[in-house]
Design a protein around this motif. Structure first.
Motif, PDB file in Angstrom:
ATOM      1  N   ARG A 109      60.620   8.915 101.861  1.00 51.12           N
ATOM      2  CA  ARG A 109      61.653   9.557 102.682  1.00 51.12           C
ATOM      3  C   ARG A 109      62.119   8.591 103.778  1.00 51.12           C
ATOM      4  O   ARG A 109      63.305   8.536 104.112  1.00 51.12           O
ATOM      5  N   LEU A 110      61.191   7.815 104.331  1.00 53.42           N
ATOM      6  CA  LEU A 110      61.595   6.776 105.295  1.00 53.42           C
ATOM      7  C   LEU A 110      62.458   5.720 104.599  1.00 53.42           C
ATOM      8  O   LEU A 110      63.417   5.192 105.176  1.00 53.42           O
ATOM      9  N   VAL A 116      64.592   6.093 102.308  1.00 53.66           N
ATOM     10  CA  VAL A 116      65.989   6.520 102.147  1.00 53.66           C
ATOM     11  C   VAL A 116      66.820   5.931 103.293  1.00 53.66           C
ATOM     12  O   VAL A 116      67.900   5.377 103.085  1.00 53.66           O
ATOM     13  N   LEU A 130      59.510  13.404  96.890  1.00 50.48           N
ATOM     14  CA  LEU A 130      59.428  12.165  97.673  1.00 50.48           C
ATOM     15  C   LEU A 130      58.195  12.197  98.574  1.00 50.48           C
ATOM     16  O   LEU A 130      57.964  13.186  99.283  1.00 50.48           O
TER      17      LEU A 130
END
Lengths: 288, 278
Positions: free
Chosen positions: B55-56, B58, B50
């Motif tokens: 990742r943000l 998610v 990722l």
């Protein structure tokens, strides 16, 4: 205020009390050592949930677990919220009161998520100061849970386990170790869960959480929707060995099964599970 | 870049996660830049599979799902009436107008009826707002403080002459609603599993109360609704009856006879916690 060590006795194995199980619990008073209740579900109601909680708390030891303290937020601490938590803890004679190492929103907003914090000196000082205020208001120790995380910050200057150990030491607070979160975060953030557990200040740990998670290919999500994987139970066994034994609570929040299935899963913590090749302590680096 | 303060970081991240379109748009938004002028990779480390902005994402993708789930718990029939796509659009607009500011997620939907009334371009917004009002009233009754048993001591010592000045103190578990549409009948039909269209306009009156920890609903006549409303507002019985009698052009004996019938339900079903006399 009682010391962490005097409170963090092994109460046995319990489960998170969920609405769908109210009828079963009241009808059968199942053989479980204790219940964990979600604090926030009982703060703004005078209806059936509170009535059920009163009946459960009259028969079982109860620990309270919250999601809205937002100990890491840079907004003003919501003291009114903490006072309501204290009132509920007094009402239920809660053995422990816990929440998470996280923030849930700023500028007056609440995203109702357990958002990650950077692990650095600035955050540590901020969180420690707020924990001290919360504990004074609660008149009892606060136990904070390691969150499941999906990202790590570039300017974190220490690993999570070091942050937690220093936080506990400087704020004189307790820890709730969510073993599944250690596993999930170790995969998502690429650290060694054994190194993590070996660094935990066990004398500060009040209890353990266990739960299931979901593998979505690129990362793991802490869904609380299934049985715990063997690898997570293996970490639980290590945590039990390192700590000398602690209360374990099994959380199941989505696709919730009948109570007996939940209880059987939780009771794996009582019987222990041997470490085998099929239960690696270190999560395989399928996700790096 | 210089290390951001925790306040800057949290403001930035909240702006990114709550952007109405996506985390990628959030990072580029003025709202995020107001807190921190940064690229995602300056704030978030990459993972094996990722990128930082993924990742943000998610967290960003879970935010509206959580809000929709919470509102669907309180407004299941409204959700059913709207259908999946319209429900999603409504919630996304609503949480932009009324983001959660309370520690308890269960409080998120408190403004939804008002919000629906403001959506003039939404088809059927008036009946949908009535339906939301009814479902909100159900949650208010569910969560209200338990009043305890009816205090009959005042009733037992009440002389006939005192009745006219009697004031009925409403239980916290009582809610009264007047609607422009028969939404209680609609909700009842949906709960029975019937496939029914949204109703046409017609006045309706509903009382909601709690008994044995369950929420109950009952249709009221306009006269019973009027009398109950006046009593709940604190009018004494004589003044309330006089007003209803005048508004409805009823004979005094007729209204008294109805009151005897109604008041049995009111006491048995716990509409009032006690009766006070001056």
């Amino acid at each position: 205020m009682s010391s962490i060590q005097s409170i963090a006795t092994d109460l046995g194995v319990g489960v998170g009390l969920r609405t769908v199980h109210y009828g079963h619990v009241l009808a059968h008073w199942p053989a479980v050592d204790l219940f964990e209740v979600l604090t926030d579900n009982y703060l703004d109601t005078g209806g059936r949930p509170l009535h059920v909680l009163d009946r459960v708390a009259a028969r079982y030891p109860v620990v309270m677990h919250g999601v809205s303290l937002s100990i890491g937020s840079t907004d003003l601490l919501d003291r009114a919220y903490v006072r309501r938590v204290k009132a509920l803890a007094d009402r239920t004679r809660a053995r422990m009161v816990s929440d998470h190492v996280c923030w849930t929103g700023v500028a007056g907003r609440n995203l109702h998520d357990l958002l990650p914090l950077p692990y650095d000196e600035q955050t540590l000082a901020h969180v420690v100061a707020r924990i001290r205020i919360v504990q004074d208001l609660l008149e009892r120790p606060l136990f904070l849970e390691n969150p499941s995380t999906y990202l790590a910050f570039t300017h974190s200057s220490m690993p999570e386990w070091e942050f937690l150990a220093r936080m506990c030491d400087e704020a004189d607070c307790g820890l709730l170790i969510d073993v599944n979160n250690v596993y999930v975060s170790s995969v998502n953030c690429g650290f060694d869960p054994v190194e993590y557990l070996e660094a935990v200040p066990w004398e500060r740990v009040g209890y353990f959480h266990m739960a299931g998670h979901t593998d979505v290919g690129t990362h793991l999500i802490d869904t609380h929707s299934d049985h715990a994987l063997p690898g997570v139970w293996a970490l639980h066994e290590l945590a039990t060995r390192l700590s000398g034994g602690r209360t374990t609570i099994y959380e199941w929040d989505a696709d919730i099964p009948p109570f007996d299935v939940l209880l059987a899963e939780a009771m794996k913590a009582r019987h222990g599970r041997p470490l085998t090749d099929s239960a690696p302590l270190r999560a395989e680096a399928v996700h790096g | 870049m210089a290390e951001p303060s925790l306040r800057q970081l949290q403001g930035w991240m909240q702006a990114v996660l709550t952007h109405p379109h996506c985390a990628w748009c959030g990072v580029d938004s003025d709202d995020a830049r107001r807190h921190l002028d940064a690229r995602a990779e300056e704030i978030v480390l990459p993972a094996a599979r990722l990128q930082p902005v993924d990742r943000l994402a998610v967290y960003a993708q879970m935010y509206p799902l959580r809000m929709r789930d919470a509102l669907a718990t309180d407004y299941p029939v409204l959700k059913d009436a709207l259908g999946a796509e319209a429900w999603k659009s409504l919630v996304d607009e609503y949480i932009r107008a009324y983001p959660s500011v309370h520690p308890n997620l269960n409080q998120l939907g408190r403004h939804l009826p008002r919000f629906l009334r403001s959506l003039r371009d939404l088809k059927s917004c008036a009946v949908l707002a009535d339906l939301a009002e009814l479902e909100l009233a159900m949650t208010l009754v569910f969560d209200a403080e338990e009043p305890g048993p009816f205090d009959a001591r005042g009733l037992a010592t009440l002389r006939p002459a005192d009745w006219s000045g009697a004031v009925f103190i409403a239980a916290p578990t009582l809610q009264l609603r007047a609607f422009g549409y028969p939404v209680n009948a609609y909700l009842q039909a949906v709960k029975r599993g019937e496939s029914v269209p949204l109703p046409d306009a017609a006045p309706s009156f509903t009382v909601l109360y709690r008994k044995n920890w369950s929420v109950w609903r009952r249709e009221l006549s306009q006269d019973e609704y009027r009398l109950l409303s006046l009593l709940v507002q604190g009018r004494c019985l004589a003044k309330a009856m006089k007003k209803v009698q005048r508004d409805a052009a009823l004979e005094p004996d007729e209204l008294s006879a109805r009151l005897r019938r109604w008041s049995q339900d009111w006491i048995e079903d716990g509409y009032f916690s006690r009766i006070e006399t001056s």
